[in-house]
Enzyme design. Structure first.
Site, PDB file in Angstrom:
ATOM      1  N   LYS A 112       0.828  -1.216   0.000  1.00 19.82           N
ATOM      2  CA  LYS A 112       0.000   0.000   0.000  1.00 19.82           C
ATOM      3  C   LYS A 112       0.861   1.265   0.000  1.00 19.82           C
ATOM      4  CE  LYS A 112      -4.214  -2.208   1.303  1.00 19.82           C
ATOM      5  NZ  LYS A 112      -3.637  -3.572   1.427  1.00 19.82           N
TER       6      LYS A 112
HETATM    7  C1  LIG Z   1      -4.155  -4.690   0.695  1.00 18.58           C
HETATM    8  C2  LIG Z   1      -3.303  -5.901   0.554  1.00 18.58           C
HETATM    9  C3  LIG Z   1      -3.600  -6.915  -0.390  1.00 18.58           C
HETATM   10  C4  LIG Z   1      -4.825  -6.867  -1.266  1.00 18.58           C
HETATM   11  O1  LIG Z   1      -4.750  -5.872  -2.270  1.00 18.58           O
HETATM   12  P1  LIG Z   1      -6.054  -5.380  -3.009  1.00 18.58           P
HETATM   13  O2  LIG Z   1      -5.629  -4.251  -3.850  1.00 18.58           O
HETATM   14  O3  LIG Z   1      -7.005  -4.959  -1.910  1.00 18.58           O
HETATM   15  O4  LIG Z   1      -6.596  -6.528  -3.786  1.00 18.58           O
HETATM   16  C5  LIG Z   1      -2.734  -7.993  -0.492  1.00 18.58           C
HETATM   17  N1  LIG Z   1      -1.653  -8.100   0.318  1.00 18.58           N
HETATM   18  C6  LIG Z   1      -1.342  -7.157   1.230  1.00 18.58           C
HETATM   19  C7  LIG Z   1      -0.156  -7.357   2.100  1.00 18.58           C
HETATM   20  C8  LIG Z   1      -2.156  -6.027   1.379  1.00 18.58           C
HETATM   21  O5  LIG Z   1      -1.837  -5.096   2.310  1.00 18.58           O
END
Ligand SMILES: *Cc1c(COP(=O)(O)O)cnc(C)c1O
Length: 496
Positions: A112
């Site tokens: 993120k």
């Molecule tokens: C948010 C997240 C995901 C999922 O990503 P999306 O864009 O919501 O599909 C997968 N792995 C981690 C570690 C995340 O923080």
């Protein structure tokens, strides 16, 4: 050429990129989608000579067409700097015949950061462009990861403030330490007497509290969210898929224009949607493998064409994928309907009223770029252990879901296209689950930091700075509030 943003749910006039970023959600509750998907601006070979920052400019300038070059480059340079622990920003490493695209080199060691490091800068400029002279106040309820990544992005960004609420006792100790040690005079963190839903509901209530908004407005503040449906989070995620391809090309691993597969551990469908956009722009992608954990609502959807959220919510060791409503899927649905807001709206209404919707046969055919695979807890641990035993490389449980999903796909399809796996978190963020998978007997009796030390020895890598920092950083945030007192807590943070 200018690109405008349309809502997925009505034919209201399209808005500029900056307006879409500033508003987040369209007024009709829909998501903003670009009116057209631009093509890659240069050949892949040419793009492969660029730094992450220059490539980011090439891609983002195609979408954020009302930003000047100076504005966009300033955002990019502030976002992708030495907050990342590698100059490559998103390096690719080859292990066991697959390519791991490491998206966890940012300040909170999870993917993120890739979008949340730039969103604050995009927001500040978007506000200025739309004559919104108020300071932006981000409010977020978090179950652990997003809140911290948002805070790290917004900390000390002039013209912004951020308040994060997390359920007291409802996040891991490491996650709690990451949040309560957050620096930046514009940040505020409070634990809530309640669970995540209580925190989330209270934040939603603040957003719909017109009196509070007016009161804040008079003091020069405007509430906003850093939600994953914001187009300002989606577009920056396209960049690293193109960058990953270019790294393979530059290293001679693939020929120019050779197809690749991309496997993404999926929750809200944001990360994989960005990969799909990259393919629509001309990146040669054969299959997008959508990896789910036991909350396999997307697997069932790709399998049957029915999206059904009415099912038990399962807690897994890949918590950021424990999601039953994948909000960003709405954008894919919209494109599958041939850009019909009326039909998209009907599907989304059915989802909220009946808990499900079913797409038509023709729409199902449009899903052929994707392949859904789900992975059980046991399979995930097995995969993490196998990869470690074979290569010494350690992955986190989210990346583990993608790795095992890919192995299942490979077995069933015998498709030997080179494959990139989106590696979404550092294993150090989930040390207990990772050590539990690799050396189950070693977990018992160890504290969080002892598990991290153990993992560091096992993987033969130093712990990331994000971990070292919280071992000694002073606790700066000690507030504990009841959900009904959150509006007052926000008032006191803003001094109003
Ligand atoms: C948010 C997240 C995901 C999922 O990503 P999306 O864009 O919501 O599909 C997968 N792995 C981690 C570690 C995340 O923080």
């Amino acid at each position: 050429m200018e690109i405008l943003y349309k809502s997925t749910r009505s034919n209201t006039p399209p808005v500029s990129a900056s307006k879409a970023i500033l508003t987040g959600l369209a007024p009709d509750g829909g998501l903003y989608v670009p009116s057209r998907i631009p093509a890659l601006p240069k050949t892949l070979l040419e793009l492969s000579a660029l730094s992450y920052q220059d490539l980011a400019y090439e891609i983002m300038s195609l979408y954020f067409t009302d930003f000047t070059e100076d504005e966009l480059r300033a955002c990019i340079n502030r976002a992708y700097d030495d907050k990342f622990d590698t100059r490559k920003i998103a390096p690719v490493v080859k292990k066991d015949g697959v390519y791991f695209l490491e998206l966890f080199h940012g300040p909170t060691i999870a993917f993120k950061d890739m979008a949340l490091s730039i969103l604050p800068h995009l927001l500040v400029i978007s506000a200025a462009k739309n004559n919104a002279d108020k300071r932006i106040v981000i409010l977020t309820a978090t179950s652990g990861d997003t809140g911290k990544a948002a805070m790290a992005g917004f900390a000390d960004v002039p013209g912004t403030r951020i308040a994060v609420f997390f359920p007291d006792g409802g996040v891991s100790n490491i996650q709690r330490l990451q949040m309560v040690t957050q620096r930046g005079d514009n940040t505020h963190v409070a634990a809530i007497n309640g669970n995540f839903d209580d925190a989330q509901t209270a934040v939603k209530n603040i957003f719909s509290d017109k009196a509070l908004a007016a009161e804040a407005g008079r003091k020069g503040f405007r509430f906003s969210s850093a939600n994953s449906i914001n187009i300002g989070r989606l577009v920056p995620q396209i960049v690293y898929y193109v960058y990953a391809y270019c790294q393979l090309l530059a290293a001679g691993e693939i020929d120019e224009c050779a197809p690749i597969n991309i496997t993404v551990p999926t929750g809200n469908f944001g990360n994989i949607l960005a990969a799909w956009y990259a393919s629509l722009m001309g990146l040669p992608v054969h299959k997008l493998i959508c990896a789910s954990n036991e909350n396999k609502v997307l697997y069932d959807f790709f399998d049957t064409g029915v999206y059904d959220r009415e099912r038990p919510f399962i807690l897994t060791s890949s918590p950021s994928m424990d999601i039953l409503i994948s909000s960003n899927l709405e954008r894919l649905i919209y494109h599958l309907t041939g850009d019909s807001p009326m039909r998209t709206k009907a599907f989304m209404e059915s989802l909220s009223e009946n808990g499900q919707y079913e797409i038509s046969q023709a729409m199902k055919e449009g899903l052929s770029d994707f392949c859904g695979v789900f992975v059980t807890e046991e399979e995930n641990f097995e995969g993490i252990r196998r990869l470690y035993n074979g290569t010494g490389y350690v992955i986190d449980p989210h990346t583990g879901i993608a790795f095992s999903a890919y192995r299942k796909y490979l077995e069933e399809s015998a498709d030997d296209t080179p494959t990139i796996i989106a590696s979404t978190a550092s294993p150090f963020k989930f040390a207990e689950a990772v050590v539990g998978a690799i050396a189950p007997d070693a977990v018992e009796g160890k504290s969080d930091f002892e598990l991290i030390d153990y993992l560091s020895d096992l993987a033969d890598i130093d712990e990331p700075y994000a971990i070292t920092d919280i071992r000694t950083a002073p606790i700066r945030h000690k507030t504990l509030v009841d959900p009904e007192d959150m509006p007052d807590d926000v008032r006191s943070f803003l001094g109003i």
